[in-house]
Design an enzyme around this catalytic site. Structure first.
Site, PDB file in Angstrom:
ATOM      1  N   ASP A 102     -47.165 -53.752  35.318  1.00 30.06           N
ATOM      2  CA  ASP A 102     -47.172 -52.805  35.778  1.00 30.06           C
ATOM      3  C   ASP A 102     -48.025 -52.390  37.226  1.00 30.06           C
ATOM      4  OD1 ASP A 102     -47.335 -50.118  33.763  1.00 30.06           O
ATOM      5  OD2 ASP A 102     -48.505 -49.486  35.326  1.00 30.06           O
ATOM      6  N   HIS A 106     -51.774 -46.427  37.324  1.00 33.15           N
ATOM      7  CA  HIS A 106     -51.260 -46.165  35.534  1.00 33.15           C
ATOM      8  C   HIS A 106     -52.076 -48.171  35.078  1.00 33.15           C
ATOM      9  CE1 HIS A 106     -48.822 -46.447  32.294  1.00 33.15           C
ATOM     10  NE2 HIS A 106     -48.446 -45.478  32.418  1.00 33.15           N
ATOM     11  N   ASN A 164     -42.249 -41.323  25.758  1.00 34.20           N
ATOM     12  CA  ASN A 164     -42.944 -39.980  25.633  1.00 34.20           C
ATOM     13  C   ASN A 164     -41.751 -39.265  25.458  1.00 34.20           C
ATOM     14  OD1 ASN A 164     -45.461 -41.410  26.000  1.00 34.20           O
ATOM     15  ND2 ASN A 164     -45.593 -41.352  28.248  1.00 34.20           N
ATOM     16  N   SER A 192     -48.667 -45.320  26.668  1.00 31.79           N
ATOM     17  CA  SER A 192     -49.254 -46.473  27.379  1.00 31.79           C
ATOM     18  C   SER A 192     -50.498 -46.658  27.463  1.00 31.79           C
ATOM     19  CB  SER A 192     -48.688 -46.217  28.897  1.00 31.79           C
ATOM     20  OG  SER A 192     -47.822 -46.351  29.601  1.00 31.79           O
TER      21      SER A 192
END
Length: 488
Positions: A221, A258, A361, A436
């Site tokens: 990530d 994130h 999403n 996530s």
């Protein structure tokens, strides 16, 4: 999950690509296939630009044969042996193309082991000529990928507009030396668990002795803030356990946040007063997708996939992770199948790794599956709301790649308490929402199952985490053979 966005103009459509390819004379038998986006770009070329491309070779290794070759090797070493075999297969096939690229003065030439491909920067004229080679199957534009939309944190040691007399913070003056020690928090069974962990039954698993000990989870990530006290103690800590594909930072860091947030839901401890991670005694390693300008490329993700197979580059060392957590996706075309990473996923699975992806999403739109989560071999995780129903934002339907029900498993994904970027090593937390974070919970659950049932086949272990209609007991407790119980 916030899906990756293209940093340039997006997919241009089949008709435009076909016209462009025809105009460039690329329809001859035996020629490479130009991907639509690249064909459209070349059609507009003015002759002054170099294009980042991925040249995929036509001859590819037999995936089943490769998997069988390493099946008897211990899980931690399987990836290294597989990487060795892939390099041996690729080398004689890539050599002629590398020589051709050198003769053309191509820039940034990088072999991609998991794809049997070469990444390079080339002018349009050379791309047209290379497309005539019979040993190249396809040429794809190496798309620039933007990180999720959260604003990255500025690096105080690298000001955007430095001045001759600018004084950097004291902490920057020792850059290159080891950072100051962080007071790392460890797992404390007496601390309460966060509400999300109670909802999935994690405290009951801890009471039974399942904390993820001995399991390594790789986080792919934006990086991880290793100065956070809830995460500092769970970093595996080897020199090869952090991979910045851009070569910008030698130690784990995260300017975005994130990656730090999803890592906290896997192995976060309790410096803030409550345990945050499902598997608080698991270890993490991490790869950073995006550079300091918040951009990555497809080719760099392929390099990360190769790193996962053998982090330290020594096949005899059992250092491959057992779980790979991916909270990224190719998000501009929900409901379509992009197989760019299909072979990467196959190699990771062959090496014995659970490959977890956030489902995306894209809800409530039906058939909104996202690649690579919808590729075979990925475990796509959707989000539940506070009532235990599919969250409105969670992608759903069927996989556009193999028509399986999508997502594969579900977990809570709304307002989860987790780690955030630390300020001076303070235990900062935040509330996070998205697939996530649901994927992070499932990665932690898999770490507990790996500790409890290390010899169970991967597919069976993943199947245990699927909900059973009408059952009130969380899938994790059923998978571990535990009854629901009251826990702090």
């Amino acid at each position: 999950m916030q899906a990756i966005r293209w940093s340039r103009d997006s997919w241009s459509g089949r008709r435009l690509a076909a016209l462009a390819a025809a105009a460039l004379g690329m329809s001859a038998a035996g020629a490479a296939t130009l991907e639509p986006d690249l064909a459209a770009r070349l059609a507009r070329d003015q002759g002054t630009q170099r294009y980042p491309v991925i040249l995929r070779l036509a001859q590819q290794p037999d995936a089943n044969e490769m998997a069988q070759r390493v099946a008897a090797v211990a899980q931690g070493q399987r990836g290294g042996r597989l990487l060795e075999a892939l390099k041996a297969f690729n080398a004689p096939l890539q050599a002629p193309l590398v020589l051709d690229l050198q003769s053309r003065h191509a820039e940034q030439v990088v072999p991609l082991v998991t794809l049997n491909a070469i990444a390079a920067h080339l002018p349009a004229k050379d791309i047209r000529e290379l497309a005539k080679r019979s040993d190249i199957a396809s040429i794809r534009y190496d798309i620039g990928l933007l990180a999720p939309s959260r604003r990255p944190v500025a690096d105080p040691c690298k000001p955007a507009r430095p001045t001759p007399r600018q004084r950097l913070p004291k902490s920057c003056r020792g850059e290159g030396r080891a950072p100051a020690a962080v007071q790392a928090a460890g797992f404390d069974a007496q601390l309460p668990a966060s509400p999300a962990l109670r909802a999935i039954g994690a405290p009951a698993a801890w009471q039974a002795g399942y904390t993820g000990k001995g399991v390594t989870v790789a986080v792919v990530d934006t990086g991880i803030d290793a100065s956070h006290p809830d995460l500092a103690g769970s970093f595996r800590g080897g020199a090869a356990d952090w991979f910045d594909v851009h070569g910008e930072h030698a130690r784990p860091m995260d300017r975005h946040g994130h990656g730090t947030q999803i890592a906290g839901l896997v192995s976060g401890a309790g410096a803030s007063g409550q345990t945050l991670g499902v598997a608080p005694q698991s270890r993490w390693i991490a790869a950073r997708i995006y550079n300091d300008r918040n951009i990555g490329r497809l080719s760099q993700l392929h390099r990360i996939m190769a790193w996962l197979l053998d982090p330290d580059g020594k096949p005899a060392t059992p250092d491959a992770p057992q779980v790979v957590l991916n909270a990224w996706g190719l998000g501009d075309r929900p409901g379509s199948c992009d197989d760019e990473f299909a072979r990467d996923l196959r190699w990771l699975r062959a090496a014995g790794m659970h490959v977890v992806f956030a489902a995306g999403n894209g809800g409530p739109m039906e058939n909104s599956s996202l690649s690579p989560a919808n590729n075979a071999g990925a475990l796509a995780v959707g989000a539940l709301d506070g009532e235990g129903q599919m969250a409105m934002f969670s992608s759903r339907g069927v996989s556009a790649c193999d028509a399986r029900p999508y997502p594969d498993v579900m977990a809570p994904g709304e307002l989860l308490r987790t780690t955030d970027l630390a300020a001076g090593s303070m235990p900062i937390t935040t509330l996070a929402t998205g697939t996530s974070y649901a994927a992070a919970l499932v990665s932690g659950e898999l770490a507990l199952l790996l500790q409890a049932r290390p010899d169970m086949p991967m597919a069976e272990r993943e199947a245990l985490l699927r909900a059973v209609p009408g059952e009130t007991r969380p899938p994790l407790l059923r998978a571990l053979g535990l009854a629901a119980r009251t826990a702090p």
